[in-house]
Design a protein around this motif. Structure first.
Motif, mmCIF file in Angstrom:
data_model
loop_
_atom_site.group_PDB
_atom_site.id
_atom_site.type_symbol
_atom_site.label_atom_id
_atom_site.label_comp_id
_atom_site.label_asym_id
_atom_site.label_seq_id
_atom_site.Cartn_x
_atom_site.Cartn_y
_atom_site.Cartn_z
ATOM 1 N N GLU A 47 -8.495 0.955 -3.427
ATOM 2 C CA GLU A 47 -8.836 0.236 -2.195
ATOM 3 C C GLU A 47 -9.401 -1.136 -2.556
ATOM 4 O O GLU A 47 -10.191 -1.282 -3.483
ATOM 5 C CB GLU A 47 -9.870 1.028 -1.390
ATOM 6 C CG GLU A 47 -10.140 0.483 -0.008
ATOM 7 C CD GLU A 47 -8.956 0.649 0.936
ATOM 8 O OE1 GLU A 47 -8.853 -0.159 1.885
ATOM 9 O OE2 GLU A 47 -8.152 1.577 0.725
ATOM 10 N N GLY A 48 -8.973 -2.145 -1.822
ATOM 11 C CA GLY A 48 -9.469 -3.495 -2.061
ATOM 12 C C GLY A 48 -8.717 -4.262 -3.131
ATOM 13 O O GLY A 48 -9.056 -5.410 -3.425
ATOM 14 N N ARG A 75 0.833 -1.215 0.000
ATOM 15 C CA ARG A 75 0.000 0.000 0.000
ATOM 16 C C ARG A 75 0.863 1.258 0.000
ATOM 17 O O ARG A 75 0.545 2.245 -0.667
ATOM 18 C CB ARG A 75 -0.937 -0.020 1.206
ATOM 19 C CG ARG A 75 -1.950 -1.148 1.161
ATOM 20 C CD ARG A 75 -3.014 -0.983 2.226
ATOM 21 N NE ARG A 75 -3.944 -2.089 2.213
ATOM 22 C CZ ARG A 75 -4.932 -2.237 1.336
ATOM 23 N NH1 ARG A 75 -5.096 -1.333 0.386
ATOM 24 N NH2 ARG A 75 -5.740 -3.271 1.387
#
Length: 347
Positions: free
Chosen positions: A79-80, A71
């Motif tokens: 995101e995800g 990240r």
């Protein structure tokens, strides 16, 4: 305009043990900048594929301990899109789970599987090859691996033997040979039938999931769910589990300046050299009567080296390694002995 049915899964969960002492359990090779470009291998891989595939269609698989590093390294990643492996189980379970996630989002997806430790020198040719493979796999029920014409008898790479049967520029695979003895590797490079297995794969999501259901049916219910049970899966690579067993595997012959940065020797081969064929990474180094060496020290450190030929000199943090650079078996033994004698302190 990019095709919204094309996806990329970047594999970034390995420990990179063969790059010890630079690569450690808490900071493996995919998070290192070996070439002093200001980008890690993972960042270079992501930037390479975002020129081909929408960022919203790129996913990264990694081990749970490395999720924060991924990240931090890739702030553009939605995101995800970091898929976490709770246990290390090699590439087959990881790819099966990522494919399941992609299929839920887009059942028409065609996917390129991308290791995070490759060097690509010819970017335009690479883009053309990936798009060609994605187009072929989107229209054919084939599992495609990208093959590279070997230019030396490298015993650290897997080889693919091609069959006469082909569809367009895609040849049916006759057999895979994993890391052959040197005498066989020397025969392979003289033949037009053998290519390096790049480890880059392309397939339609339904084709690969069908292969998992046919060849590894026991694993599928453990993986095809929102909370995959990696601990109960076999520790096996996609090569051994699927590619060597499926009957619809084809190879796309490519030339885009590829190198798999899996070992110090492969990094040496891919790096610029001085007049005596030495490779110096990051450090200030003075070499006297020395040739064919690779030196990797923390930036700012000075090394003075005399009368060495064919050595690796690598230091990082609290560890120093000096050994013959082309003896991979000895390096594995050294790393295993370090872990057995000193535990986590130096690994």
């Amino acid at each position: 305009m990019m095709n919204n049915n094309f996806y990329c899964i970047i594999m970034a969960g390995g420990m990179g043990r063969r790059f010890w002492p630079s690569s450690r359990k808490n900071l493996p090779k995919q998070f290192l900048d070996f070439f002093g470009t200001g980008q890690t291998l993972l960042q270079q891989t992501f930037d390479r594929y975002k020129q081909i595939i929408p960022i919203t269609n790129i996913y990264v698989t990694t081990y749970k301990d490395y999720e924060p590093l991924v990240r931090e390294s890739l702030p553009e990643l939605p995101e995800g899109h970091v898929l976490v492996e709770t246990e290390r189980r090699n590439t087959a379970p990881s790819i099966a789970y990522a494919s399941y996630v992609v299929q839920k989002i887009n059942p028409n997806a065609t996917i390129v599987i991308a290791p995070s430790d490759h060097l690509i020198l010819k970017q335009d040719e690479f883009k053309e090859a990936i798009l060609k493979g994605l187009d072929f796999a989107s229209k054919n029920d084939k599992l495609v691996t990208l093959g590279i014409k070997p230019n030396r008898p490298d015993t650290g790479y897997g080889y693919i033997q091609i069959d006469e049967e082909k569809e367009g520029d895609f040849y049916k695979v006759k057999t895979f040979i994993e890391k052959p003895a040197r005498e066989f590797a020397e025969i392979f490079i003289q033949s037009d039938e053998f290519y390096w297995n790049s480890g880059i794969f392309v397939w339609n999501v339904n084709t690969i999931l069908r292969a998992f259901h046919e060849i590894m049916p026991d694993m599928c219910p453990r993986i095809e769910c929102d909370n995959p049970d990696f601990a109960s899966c076999s520790n096996i690579s996609i090569d051994y589990s699927i590619m060597e067993k499926a009957d619809n595997v084809y190879v796309q012959l490519c030339d885009f300046g590829w190198a798999d940065l899996g070992t110090w020797e492969s990094l040496y081969d891919a790096s610029p050299k001085d007049v005596n064929q030495n490779v110096i990474i990051h450090s200030n180094t003075l070499l006297y009567n020395s040739r064919n060496n690779i030196v990797s020290l923390p930036e700012g450190q000075l090394a003075v080296i005399q009368d060495l030929d064919g050595y690796l000199i690598a230091a990082h943090d609290n560890a120093l390694l000096i050994c013959k650079k082309d003896n991979q078996d000895a390096m594995r033994k050294f790393i295993n002995d370090v872990e057995m004698k000193f535990g986590e302190k130096y690994s």
